[in-house]
Enzyme design. Structure first.
Site, short mmCIF file in Angstrom:
data_model
loop_
_atom_site.label_atom_id
_atom_site.label_comp_id
_atom_site.label_asym_id
_atom_site.label_seq_id
_atom_site.Cartn_x
_atom_site.Cartn_y
_atom_site.Cartn_z
N ASP A 139 0.83 -1.21 0.00
CA ASP A 139 0.00 0.00 0.00
C ASP A 139 0.86 1.26 0.00
OD1 ASP A 139 -2.43 1.32 -0.06
OD2 ASP A 139 -2.60 1.41 2.13
N HIS A 182 2.15 3.32 -9.06
CA HIS A 182 1.93 1.90 -9.35
C HIS A 182 3.07 1.35 -10.21
CE1 HIS A 182 -1.87 2.25 -7.47
NE2 HIS A 182 -2.46 2.93 -8.43
N LEU A 231 10.42 -20.80 -4.55
CA LEU A 231 9.55 -19.81 -3.88
C LEU A 231 8.18 -19.85 -4.54
CD1 LEU A 231 9.07 -17.28 -2.06
CD2 LEU A 231 9.98 -15.90 -3.93
#
Ligand code: IPE
Ligand code: IPE
Ligand code: MG
Length: 252
Positions: free
Chosen positions: A24, A41, A135
């Site tokens: 965020d 973004h 991962l």
């Protein structure tokens, strides 16, 4: 299949096995620099790259990133379109690199709402990385914790209609295989950047016993030192899962 950590206590090692992050602060990062929110973004993608690499090196096994919530459609159409385009571009560009790093990619959320091209890219990326195991990177996109619980309920009942006649048969173990994160243990550590201290409809079921860490840092600025600081804090936590300290110390 992993058991609910509210039933079984997972081993507490220095590095979280599963890290979940609410990324965020992109908009505020940009606004602070007199840039359009979309610039935040775009810059945020670099932070994703940094975090994926660092988590891989530190031995995190599952990394789950909240990229777009089911509520984010409420944003201005321009911003939503940019986010979708960024999603497409990132998938097109990064999947090769993820493969080199041994990363298995999954997308969780209601992807049926995305345009067909994006859905196809998601399917291909998941397929291309399906054999990797170093991962497990999961991107939550058009995801909402309430949606997740409801879709799990619906699929469970469709698969086992007898449960409707005997609702007492619905317990945690019956439901969890249908949740969209059923392949992973519950998160050990949750990080939210950007200063807000809320869950915003992220993994509401799975975060029941997760350690919650909040930092003021805006997502595009989130760096390796910040990850290490969060892991350092995590190491100091005593995870009791309802038990007492003495029980944990004595193994009783
Ligand atoms: C998080 O950053 C990214 C998404 C929700 C897609 P924000 O865009 O929410 O940034 P702030 O919170 O407005 O600063
Ligand atoms: C949560 O951030 C969702 C993502 C980071 C994808 P928001 O910025 O949408 O959350 P609220 O609206 O501040 O709670
Ligand atoms: Mg926000």
């Amino acid at each position: 299949m992993h058991k609910s950590s509210t039933l079984a206590v997972p081993e507490h090692s220095g590095v979280p096995r599963h890290l979940a992050i609410i990324m965020d602060g992109n908009g505020r990062w940009a606004t602070q620099r007199f840039l359009p929110r979309t610039a935040g973004h775009m810059r945020g993608v670099q932070a994703v790259r940094r975090v994926v690499e660092a988590c891989g090196r530190r031995g995190v096994h599952y990394l789950t990133l909240f990229a777009f919530s089911s509520e984010n459609w409420r944003r201005p159409q321009e911003e939503v379109s940019l986010l979708m385009r960024l999603f497409v571009q990132t998938l097109e560009k990064e999947v090769g690199k993820l493969c080199e790093q041994g990363v298995r990619l999954r997308i969780v959320g209601d992807i049926a709402a995305f345009e067909p091209r994006l859905q196809e890219l998601i399917r291909k990326a998941e397929e291309r990385t399906a054999q990797n195991d170093a991962l497990h990177l999961t991107i939550a996109a058009n995801y909402g914790g309430r949606w997740d619980i409801l879709q799990a309920m619906q699929r469970m009942v469709a698969a086992q209609p007898a449960l409707l006649a005997d609702p007492k048969g619905i317990d945690e173990e019956a439901l969890t295989p249908y949740l969209s994160m059923a392949f992973a243990p519950e998160p050990d550590l949750f990080i939210r950047t950007g200063g807000e201290q809320r869950i915003s409809n992220f993994l509401i079921w799975q975060l029941a016993y997760t350690e919650l860490y909040f930092t003021e840092r805006y997502w595009p600025d989130f760096n390796i030192q910040d990850i290490d600081a969060a892991f350092e804090w995590y190491r100091t936590r005593e995870r009791r899962f309802g038990r007492t300290s003495a029980q944990l110390a004595g193994g009783v």
